[in-house]
Enzyme design. Structure first.
Site, short mmCIF file in Angstrom:
data_model
loop_
_atom_site.label_atom_id
_atom_site.label_comp_id
_atom_site.label_asym_id
_atom_site.label_seq_id
_atom_site.Cartn_x
_atom_site.Cartn_y
_atom_site.Cartn_z
CD GLU A 53 -2.43 1.56 2.53
OE1 GLU A 53 -3.82 2.00 2.58
OE2 GLU A 53 -2.18 0.74 3.62
CE LYS A 126 -7.69 1.00 3.61
NZ LYS A 126 -5.92 1.98 3.70
CB CYS A 167 -4.34 -1.82 4.37
SG CYS A 167 -3.99 -1.57 5.94
#
Length: 295
Positions: A53, A126, A167
């Site tokens: 990330e 995300k 994440c």
């Protein structure tokens, strides 16, 4: 869920290079790092390079970042990744990098999969943002800087389908369950985990996502002290469908290369067919509470 499609030979194995980085707050320095990593991955015979990330930029100063962050078509880090992919015939999973949002306000935390000719195969923004209050630490509000994505993305590749995430998504198991039901063989979870949550939860969450879905998990991570002042946990990991840790990079910056036997996905799912054994059920919380109160 969006599914992207490319020509597939359903290869039984993939040689995967996973990078652990300590990304800078400028595109230029990170491009230099990834250029070296791609050359090393190619020399090792890797089919795919997986980055963490924020591989393109780690910069918590929004005003400073806004001077560099641009859209997908002009982003210098993505352009460099595409050039490297084409140069080496190397697939690259970019982990993520900040891009300008559609409304010109908050950024997108965007993850791309690039094929060996330098073409974008898939993009994932995300979905779940890190808005938390950790004990003894300042509140963290990723949503102040980033807008959430709204679509899961499954990329079809020569090695089968890959599920994309970033994440904090790792804490939302239904996303990965949907990917598994759609046939995913590899789940990408590139990260920049905080130190406290990394020590407490990181390895457990990765192994759980692999075990419960019978998938490989590839989790390239940021590690160390960054130019913008933050510190990240590291411990980039590859976990196989049985939950065995194939690679654990600890605090080492650099590259780990592993050959993944993708037939293990089907073997594991046959041994423990939880995807097939799943059953629909009803749940009425109010009724449950009433039963407890009268017991």
């Amino acid at each position: 869920m969006t599914t992207t499609t490319v020509a597939t030979n359903d290869h039984a194995t993939i040689r995967l290079a996973m990078a652990q980085m300590c990304s800078s707050n400028t595109h230029v320095r990170n491009i230099e790092i990834v250029t070296s990593l791609a050359a090393e991955a190619h020399a090792a015979g890797a089919d795919l390079l997986a980055l963490p990330e924020a591989s393109g930029m780690v910069n918590k100063d929004v005003a400073s970042a806004r001077l560099s962050v641009t859209d997908e078509t002009r982003d210098p880090f993505l352009a460099a990744c595409r050039e490297l992919a084409a140069k080496y015939g190397l697939w690259i999973h970019t982990g993520s990098t900040p891009l300008a949002g559609a409304d010109g306000g908050r950024f997108s935390n965007a993850s791309h999969l690039i094929d060996g000719s330098g073409v974008f195969v898939a993009r994932y923004d995300k979905i779940h943002l890190f808005d938390v209050d950790l004990p003894g630490e300042i509140s963290r509000r990723e949503s102040d800087r980033y807008a959430p994505g709204g679509e899961a993305v499954l990329a079809d590749t020569p090695w089968g389908p890959f599920g994309m995430s970033v994440c904090y998504d790792v804490r939302f198991p239904h996303l990965y369950r949907d990917y598994a039901h759609a046939g995913a063989r590899i789940l990408f979870i590139p990260s920049a985990f905080a130190m406290s949550t990394g020590e407490a939860h990181w390895a457990t969450l990765l192994r759980a996502r692999a075990i419960e879905n019978g998938c490989y998990v590839v989790a390239a991570a940021q590690c160390g002290h960054h130019d913008d002042g933050r510190e990240t946990w590291g411990q980039s990991m590859i976990v196989d469908p049985w939950g065995t840790v194939v690679e654990d990079m600890g605090k080492r910056i650099g590259l780990a290369v592993a050959d993944l036997d993708l037939s293990l996905v089907l073997k594991t799912r046959r041994s423990i067919p939880s995807l097939v054994n799943e059953r629909d059920y009803s749940f009425e919380p109010d009724a449950t509470n009433r039963r407890r109160q009268t017991a």
